[in-house]
Design an enzyme around this catalytic site. Sequence first.
Site, PDB file in Angstrom:
ATOM      1  N   ASP A  81       0.821  -1.212   0.000  1.00 30.17           N
ATOM      2  CA  ASP A  81       0.000   0.000   0.000  1.00 30.17           C
ATOM      3  C   ASP A  81       0.853   1.260   0.000  1.00 30.17           C
ATOM      4  OD1 ASP A  81       0.742  -0.732   2.688  1.00 30.17           O
ATOM      5  OD2 ASP A  81      -0.627   0.807   3.432  1.00 30.17           O
ATOM      6  N   GLU A 139       0.147  -1.301   5.608  1.00 32.64           N
ATOM      7  CA  GLU A 139       1.225  -0.888   6.513  1.00 32.64           C
ATOM      8  C   GLU A 139       1.077   0.575   6.888  1.00 32.64           C
ATOM      9  OE1 GLU A 139       5.178   0.976   7.404  1.00 32.64           O
ATOM     10  OE2 GLU A 139       3.817   1.363   5.732  1.00 32.64           O
TER      11      GLU A 139
END
Length: 380
Positions: A81, A139
């Site tokens: 991400d 994350e």
Amino acid sequence: MSDTLPALRATLTELVAMDTTSFRPNVPLIDYAQARLEAAGFSAERQKFLDDAGVEKVNLVAVKGGSGSGRAALALVGHSDCVPYDAAWTDALRLTEKDGRLYARGACDTKGFIACALHAALNAEQLKAPLMVVLTADEEVGLTGAKKLVEAGLGRARHAIVGEPTRLIPVRANKGYCLAEVEVRGKEGHSAYPDSGASAIFRAGRFLQRLEHLALTVLREDLDEGFQPPFTTVNVGVIQGGKAKNVIPGACRFVVEWRPIPGQPPERVSQLLETIRQELVRDEPAFEAQIRVVRTDRGVNTRADAEVVRFLAEASGNAPETVSFGTEAPQMTELGAEAVVFGPGDIRVAHQTGEYVPVEDLVRCEAVLARAVAHFCGGR
């Protein structure tokens, strides 16, 4: 510069073209990586979950020479991400090159590392010990994917290289990251008549005054000289309260962030917040505050003489360091690995419009990871 650069650039071009902003699904990137890894002989396991908004997310654990539930000799770990990008950055999802830099959202944090990890893994042959590639989700919004792996016991390895933009400097230790939301209550009233209410903002000020005192005294008693600064830091970066200039505020909310040094319980500051609340209630029985702990992520401190630390220092030519920002290394440590954070690019240009990774970093990172695979897994 290198025979590997065209292939690395092509892979990174495909990775950044997929919008994996944390509030979007990361499934296309996982599908892409899984297909390439399986074609190279990896067995892959997907861990699916829904984020708080109900968006599907996927972690990927791919292993060559073992299974995802076993323990690999080496894990290459990257988060899929990215943070959001400004709409004015029209080329955010298109890799562009200028003056030896590759620009795109995620090029630095951390799709550049993922491209290097994929190539190091795809080119590995005749492995004598299991190699693992781990791609996580979310994350950037709380290490959610890595925590899901810990819950399921997936991603176990003896050694882990966790991708973050460290300028190819091995990072063996990082502080934790914790958050709490505090809401102080008061009583609304007309500001011309102070006795008609009780200011939540004044009450919050008394709370914050005590918190600052503890941050400058008690929390500086425990030191780790490997960090700068060498103590647990506290910040109040957001505060909201009141409705109008002539209304006594009935509520005041603020967010407390702290970054504990490794070895210090991440809950320590939340305990201090509760102590402050109790002291203020004792001094003023009508005082009311609610504390909601949002995150308590601990830090990590991998031994300086750990094999993976020594290997990356030698292979990169850079001495190991520590950082004060959070990473997924603590989660990999919980899964049994000696973990080091390492990757191309500079954290100082991550999360910005115009984020980039130097071409030279990309090529060198892939070479180091390929050497790591050969060293820990016995391949070529």
